[in-house]
Design an enzyme around this catalytic site. Sequence first.
Site, PDB file in Angstrom:
ATOM      1  N   GLU A   8      55.432  44.684  17.559  1.00 44.29           N
ATOM      2  CA  GLU A   8      54.370  43.951  18.257  1.00 44.29           C
ATOM      3  C   GLU A   8      54.051  42.597  17.622  1.00 44.29           C
ATOM      4  O   GLU A   8      52.889  42.253  17.397  1.00 44.29           O
ATOM      5  CB  GLU A   8      53.105  44.814  18.342  1.00 44.29           C
ATOM      6  CG  GLU A   8      53.339  46.115  19.098  1.00 44.29           C
ATOM      7  CD  GLU A   8      52.116  47.009  19.149  1.00 44.29           C
ATOM      8  OE1 GLU A   8      51.047  46.596  18.654  1.00 44.29           O
ATOM      9  OE2 GLU A   8      52.228  48.122  19.688  1.00 44.29           O
TER      10      GLU A   8
ATOM     11  N   ASN B  40      60.355  46.173  18.320  1.00 48.29           N
ATOM     12  CA  ASN B  40      59.627  47.037  19.250  1.00 48.29           C
ATOM     13  C   ASN B  40      58.365  46.330  19.723  1.00 48.29           C
ATOM     14  O   ASN B  40      57.639  45.737  18.918  1.00 48.29           O
ATOM     15  CB  ASN B  40      59.260  48.347  18.533  1.00 48.29           C
ATOM     16  CG  ASN B  40      58.712  49.405  19.469  1.00 48.29           C
ATOM     17  OD1 ASN B  40      59.379  49.773  20.433  1.00 48.29           O
ATOM     18  ND2 ASN B  40      57.519  49.902  19.182  1.00 48.29           N
TER      19      ASN B  40
ATOM     20  N   HIS C 176      54.213  51.559  28.092  1.00 53.16           N
ATOM     21  CA  HIS C 176      52.892  52.139  28.378  1.00 53.16           C
ATOM     22  C   HIS C 176      52.470  51.620  29.758  1.00 53.16           C
ATOM     23  O   HIS C 176      51.883  50.546  29.881  1.00 53.16           O
ATOM     24  CB  HIS C 176      51.878  51.714  27.315  1.00 53.16           C
ATOM     25  CG  HIS C 176      52.187  52.226  25.943  1.00 53.16           C
ATOM     26  ND1 HIS C 176      52.227  53.567  25.643  1.00 53.16           N
ATOM     27  CD2 HIS C 176      52.469  51.571  24.788  1.00 53.16           C
ATOM     28  CE1 HIS C 176      52.512  53.725  24.349  1.00 53.16           C
ATOM     29  NE2 HIS C 176      52.665  52.532  23.819  1.00 53.16           N
TER      30      HIS C 176
ATOM     31  N   GLU D  72      57.876  54.425  23.711  1.00 46.67           N
ATOM     32  CA  GLU D  72      56.535  55.016  23.649  1.00 46.67           C
ATOM     33  C   GLU D  72      56.019  55.340  25.054  1.00 46.67           C
ATOM     34  O   GLU D  72      54.855  55.107  25.385  1.00 46.67           O
ATOM     35  CB  GLU D  72      55.557  54.062  22.938  1.00 46.67           C
ATOM     36  CG  GLU D  72      55.987  53.687  21.539  1.00 46.67           C
ATOM     37  CD  GLU D  72      55.005  52.764  20.824  1.00 46.67           C
ATOM     38  OE1 GLU D  72      53.823  52.701  21.242  1.00 46.67           O
ATOM     39  OE2 GLU D  72      55.410  52.117  19.849  1.00 46.67           O
TER      40      GLU D  72
ATOM     41  N   ASP E 206      54.447  56.433  28.356  1.00 44.67           N
ATOM     42  CA  ASP E 206      53.408  57.237  29.009  1.00 44.67           C
ATOM     43  C   ASP E 206      52.943  56.461  30.237  1.00 44.67           C
ATOM     44  O   ASP E 206      52.993  55.228  30.267  1.00 44.67           O
ATOM     45  CB  ASP E 206      52.232  57.582  28.082  1.00 44.67           C
ATOM     46  CG  ASP E 206      51.702  56.403  27.280  1.00 44.67           C
ATOM     47  OD1 ASP E 206      51.826  55.242  27.745  1.00 44.67           O
ATOM     48  OD2 ASP E 206      51.181  56.617  26.179  1.00 44.67           O
TER      49      ASP E 206
END
Length: 689
Positions: free
Chosen positions: A172, A215, A252, A280, A282
Amino acid sequence: MNPLKRLGRRRASVLGLLATAALITPGTATGAPDTAQAGTPGTQASTLGAQAAQSGRYFGTAVATGRLGDGTYTRILDREFNSVTAENEMKWDATERSRGQFTFGAADQIVNRAAARGQRVRGHTLVWHSQLPDWVKAIRDANTLRSVMNNHITTVANRYKGRIHSWDVVNEAFADGGSGQLRGSVFRDVLGNGFIEQAFRTARSADPAAKLCYNDYNIEDWNAAKTQGVYRMVRDFKARGVPIDCVGLQAHFGAGGPPASFQTTLSSFAALGVDVQITELDIAQAPPNAYANTMRACMNVARCTGITVWGIRDSDSWRSGENPLLFDRNGNKKPAYASTLTAMGGTPAARKADSGTPAAQKTGTRSARSAAALPSRFSWNSSGPLISPKSDATHNIAGIKDPTVVRHNGKYHVFASTASSSGYNLVYLNFSDWSQAGSATHHYLDRSAIGKGYRAAPQVFYYAPQRLWYLVYQTGNASYSTNPDISNPNGWSAPRNFYSSMPDIIKQNIGNGHWVDMWVICDSANCYLFSSDDNGHLYRSRTTVGQFPNGFTNTVIAAQDSKFALFEASNVYKVQGSNQYLLLVEAIGSDGRRYFRSWTTSNLAGSWTQLAASESNPFAKSNNVAFPSGAWTRDISHGEMIRAGYDQTLTIPACRLQYLYQGMNPSAGGDYNLLPWRLGLLTQTNSTC
């Protein structure tokens, strides 16, 4: 392999007894743990990890140590996923809360548990502006911060060297919004934009075998300025040789799922020469179509190598109020689970397989055991001879044989026996590609502390709990040496023995045979040592993971058959993404030629079930092997599977199998020790995944 004189090629008149070859397995198999099941290659699997593995991918989840005591949580974890990411346990505030004082207990628990179950591990994360201790944030001197950052990366990566599939090296670092530039952080503000490159170079030095990833979130839309900023950085890194192997897209998503350009984003990064991973995942409210669209985008990009969901049940999610995961709070499969599995080509099992009730547990176990992880028939192509003897002033070699092989740090590392009129020795060679195997330097290990005298039939693996490489071989006893660096042929220790003497049960059954071909494999609790006797018996001893390499006791006959039907050269492997183990044993056919039979089990301490185990349906024999470059051998003899990893679990892929074996000119004969064995490679041809 026989340490002295070996029988030559037997003729049919000697082998009529093979007609009655039925494997006898003393003892009864005990219950196996629930683990992710791999489907038969080309068919539909019923779990996430198993189905992903059929296309060479992984399907993982974020794991928290605080939930590992929850039985429902761990049942789903072990059954469904073949990769794990530590949710918080590897972050800076968890590993180096005070400068220079490192704490690894929680991270170790996750890594060791995964290794014991054949699950790969993604490392998350080495450098991130968040969850950063205040003492790091307070640094304002560039030299100090650079030293601190490099030391943190090196210490953490070295801790898990050889056990991490992919590291999120920097996390990030780019700003949201329209700038496409780096965000403000102590690293950028003090070290400048070059801190990312520095982090990747340091990580490569610390763990050359791990995939190194950048990432980030909100980089899924190809048209976003943030995505383009990351793309420019990766393109620049690749052009200048900065070591970057993959880009992680966190994914996400809101309830609408991935943006329309998501597949374009994946393929565009992949075109730069890096892997892409969904790291990651979701999705708010877990709409089935949104999950399916995400899966399809990944499946359509060859270099999209894996998917990780950020948690198991909705109650485990950092977005728990949005119910974004594939299992509800009770551990039941949601409709999105079925759509995800189907999008990968799988077949959903019953949705309520994990309620934790005894009935549900029985249903899950039946489903797991009904799915075969390997086909019942095999076909192969063989290379020509890839590795031949290389004599020197002190080694006049007739044959090279009994290979063992792992891939580590971008190279194949091969150990083998060499045979000559003066006896047997061990040799080591490494190379990056099979096309280089024939020209690789041969390092004779009698020049190391392993020493001279009879040493043969090696097996190599990395024992993760001790961070040591083990070379197991026979010396008349079951012996081993250790080495912290597999690439250093002079680093092996002097031989030590697993046993003080031959176990009594072997003495009582060996007859005129020879005690040969020792093989070690470990599960989560125990390590097992298998060996053969050239007299139809396969033996097994056991010790605990904590006691290894000491404490091997309880030696039993694990399997028995007629002499030539269960001869020697046993290999035992864990099949990736399943609760299945594969046993290979060399037999001698009715034509006198060597071939392999195979069996499976769900429990290393249990009994074995035939897989491809006859001359008409062998695991590997000249009758199911094609030789596109010419039939240089009719023997498919002592060798090693190409593994998916290199640790003590001996995990192999469920499909696209390869087997490094010994063969020889069909017209050769004479003294067994002088037969011209060479090494070739089998590649499975009936795998459709």
